[in-house]
Design a protein around this motif. Structure first.
Motif, mmCIF file in Angstrom:
data_model
loop_
_atom_site.group_PDB
_atom_site.id
_atom_site.type_symbol
_atom_site.label_atom_id
_atom_site.label_comp_id
_atom_site.label_asym_id
_atom_site.label_seq_id
_atom_site.Cartn_x
_atom_site.Cartn_y
_atom_site.Cartn_z
ATOM 1 N N PRO A 1 -9.176 2.825 -2.541
ATOM 2 C CA PRO A 1 -8.462 3.860 -1.795
ATOM 3 C C PRO A 1 -9.374 4.562 -0.799
ATOM 4 C CG PRO A 1 -9.089 4.723 -3.923
ATOM 5 C CD PRO A 1 -9.533 3.270 -3.886
ATOM 6 N N ILE A 2 -8.748 5.070 0.269
ATOM 7 C CA ILE A 2 -9.478 5.875 1.259
ATOM 8 C C ILE A 2 -8.678 7.137 1.564
ATOM 9 C CG2 ILE A 2 -10.632 3.900 2.352
ATOM 10 C CD1 ILE A 2 -8.582 4.212 4.701
ATOM 11 N N THR A 3 -9.375 8.151 2.022
ATOM 12 C CA THR A 3 -8.740 9.360 2.540
ATOM 13 C C THR A 3 -9.310 9.590 3.927
ATOM 14 O OG1 THR A 3 -8.487 10.295 0.329
ATOM 15 C CG2 THR A 3 -8.320 11.819 2.180
ATOM 16 N N SER A 4 -8.432 9.894 4.873
ATOM 17 C CA SER A 4 -8.844 10.086 6.254
ATOM 18 C C SER A 4 -8.094 11.290 6.826
ATOM 19 C CB SER A 4 -8.554 8.818 7.061
ATOM 20 O OG SER A 4 -9.149 8.878 8.339
ATOM 21 N N THR A 5 -8.348 11.590 8.079
ATOM 22 C CA THR A 5 -7.692 12.709 8.762
ATOM 23 C C THR A 5 -6.718 12.163 9.796
ATOM 24 O OG1 THR A 5 -9.658 14.062 8.463
ATOM 25 C CG2 THR A 5 -8.091 14.776 10.146
ATOM 26 N N ALA A 6 -5.466 12.600 9.694
ATOM 27 C CA ALA A 6 -4.413 12.123 10.595
ATOM 28 C C ALA A 6 -4.560 12.699 11.993
ATOM 29 C CB ALA A 6 -3.047 12.489 10.041
ATOM 30 N N HIS A 7 -4.205 11.869 12.972
ATOM 31 C CA HIS A 7 -4.068 12.277 14.363
ATOM 32 C C HIS A 7 -2.676 11.816 14.796
ATOM 33 C CE1 HIS A 7 -8.385 13.035 14.570
ATOM 34 N NE2 HIS A 7 -8.530 11.888 13.934
ATOM 35 N N THR A 8 -2.065 12.535 15.729
ATOM 36 C CA THR A 8 -0.770 12.108 16.249
ATOM 37 C C THR A 8 -0.893 11.899 17.749
ATOM 38 O OG1 THR A 8 -0.033 14.404 16.519
ATOM 39 C CG2 THR A 8 0.536 13.310 14.444
ATOM 40 N N TRP A 9 -0.124 10.918 18.228
ATOM 41 C CA TRP A 9 -0.110 10.571 19.649
ATOM 42 C C TRP A 9 1.323 10.196 19.987
ATOM 43 C CZ3 TRP A 9 -0.707 5.512 22.373
ATOM 44 C CH2 TRP A 9 -1.064 5.676 23.726
ATOM 45 N N GLY A 10 2.066 11.157 20.519
ATOM 46 C CA GLY A 10 3.501 10.923 20.681
ATOM 47 C C GLY A 10 4.093 10.724 19.295
ATOM 48 N N SER B 1 -1.225 16.565 12.826
ATOM 49 C CA SER B 1 -2.605 16.267 13.186
ATOM 50 C C SER B 1 -3.521 17.145 12.328
ATOM 51 C CB SER B 1 -2.813 16.547 14.674
ATOM 52 O OG SER B 1 -3.900 15.820 15.155
ATOM 53 N N GLY B 2 -4.518 16.527 11.723
ATOM 54 C CA GLY B 2 -5.431 17.239 10.839
ATOM 55 C C GLY B 2 -5.091 17.104 9.366
ATOM 56 N N ASP B 3 -3.881 16.602 9.057
ATOM 57 C CA ASP B 3 -3.505 16.401 7.636
ATOM 58 C C ASP B 3 -4.405 15.343 7.001
ATOM 59 O OD1 ASP B 3 -1.365 18.163 7.596
ATOM 60 O OD2 ASP B 3 0.191 16.598 7.606
ATOM 61 N N PRO B 4 -4.751 15.523 5.724
ATOM 62 C CA PRO B 4 -5.420 14.439 5.010
ATOM 63 C C PRO B 4 -4.387 13.346 4.695
ATOM 64 C CG PRO B 4 -5.019 16.266 3.515
ATOM 65 C CD PRO B 4 -4.583 16.710 4.892
ATOM 66 N N VAL B 5 -4.773 12.092 4.903
ATOM 67 C CA VAL B 5 -3.914 10.953 4.585
ATOM 68 C C VAL B 5 -4.673 10.075 3.595
ATOM 69 C CG1 VAL B 5 -2.721 8.917 5.485
ATOM 70 C CG2 VAL B 5 -2.870 10.972 6.871
ATOM 71 N N ARG B 6 -4.005 9.733 2.497
ATOM 72 C CA ARG B 6 -4.607 8.858 1.497
ATOM 73 C C ARG B 6 -3.911 7.507 1.552
ATOM 74 N NH1 ARG B 6 -7.671 8.666 -3.176
ATOM 75 N NH2 ARG B 6 -6.833 7.342 -4.849
ATOM 76 N N ILE C 1 0.853 -1.180 0.000
ATOM 77 C CA ILE C 1 0.000 0.000 0.000
ATOM 78 C C ILE C 1 0.889 1.230 0.000
ATOM 79 C CG2 ILE C 1 -1.985 -1.092 1.130
ATOM 80 C CD1 ILE C 1 -1.056 0.298 3.770
ATOM 81 N N ARG C 2 0.312 2.343 -0.425
ATOM 82 C CA ARG C 2 1.017 3.628 -0.420
ATOM 83 C C ARG C 2 0.220 4.577 0.458
ATOM 84 N NH1 ARG C 2 4.225 7.129 -3.932
ATOM 85 N NH2 ARG C 2 3.374 9.232 -3.832
ATOM 86 N N LEU C 3 0.921 5.234 1.376
ATOM 87 C CA LEU C 3 0.315 6.236 2.239
ATOM 88 C C LEU C 3 0.904 7.582 1.845
ATOM 89 C CD1 LEU C 3 1.356 3.642 4.378
ATOM 90 C CD2 LEU C 3 -0.592 4.704 5.468
ATOM 91 N N SER C 4 0.047 8.584 1.660
ATOM 92 C CA SER C 4 0.554 9.901 1.295
ATOM 93 C C SER C 4 -0.177 10.973 2.080
ATOM 94 C CB SER C 4 0.431 10.141 -0.213
ATOM 95 O OG SER C 4 -0.882 9.890 -0.663
ATOM 96 N N TRP C 5 0.531 12.057 2.362
ATOM 97 C CA TRP C 5 0.031 13.206 3.109
ATOM 98 C C TRP C 5 0.726 14.428 2.533
ATOM 99 C CZ3 TRP C 5 3.181 9.355 4.720
ATOM 100 C CH2 TRP C 5 4.471 9.700 5.135
ATOM 101 N N PRO C 6 0.316 15.650 2.892
ATOM 102 C CA PRO C 6 0.856 16.840 2.231
ATOM 103 C C PRO C 6 2.387 16.929 2.193
ATOM 104 C CG PRO C 6 -1.067 17.445 3.504
ATOM 105 C CD PRO C 6 -0.778 15.998 3.825
ATOM 106 N N ALA C 7 3.079 16.480 3.240
ATOM 107 C CA ALA C 7 4.538 16.646 3.286
ATOM 108 C C ALA C 7 5.330 15.412 2.863
ATOM 109 C CB ALA C 7 4.960 17.065 4.696
#
Length: 122
Positions: free
Chosen positions: A30-39, A113-118, A3-9
């Motif tokens: 494919p899916i697009t979701s909203t990233a969250h970070t935890w540590g 956090s908040g970035d779109p992730v595909r 699989i390939r994961l992509s985000w703005p950066a």
């Protein structure tokens, strides 16, 4: 399966093992979701709700592709989380292990956090 994961950066690929959860995930890509970070972990919701598998783990290696069944989310640790002991990657709870990121998992540090992730098949 890859699989390939992509985000703005940035982006990274991952190699998944044949598991019930990875097959369920592949079926909705494919899916697009909203990233969250935890540590030093990135996680995001998916449209699949698999059961906890018998070999689920809470402490994993950096770069593990895990699925947090309680949150229907992919969990991608690249370092310690707020509940880690030392340098370990301790997830919020037991997670299904799907595979490994290809390359340096620290590239996930560029996810905000908040970035779109595909997520798509590679």
């Amino acid at each position: 399966m890859q699989i390939r994961l992509s985000w703005p950066a940035g982006h990274i690929t991952a190699t998944l093992d044949e598991t019930p959860t990875s097959k369920a995930l592949a079926g909705v890509l494919p899916i697009t979701s909203t990233a969250h970070t935890w540590g030093e972990e990135v996680y995001f919701e998916t449209p699949v709700s698999p059961a906890l598998e018998a070999d689920a783990q809470q402490v994993v290696e950096p770069g593990t592709v895990a699925f947090w069944t309680e949150g229907d989310a992919l969990a991608l640790p690249y370092g310690p989380t707020p509940i880690s002991r030392g340098d370990e990657c301790r997830l919020a709870g037991p997670c299904n292990v799907l595979g490994r990121l290809d390359g340096d998992p620290r590239v996930l540090a560029t996810v905000r956090s908040g970035d779109p992730v595909r997520v798509e098949l590679a």
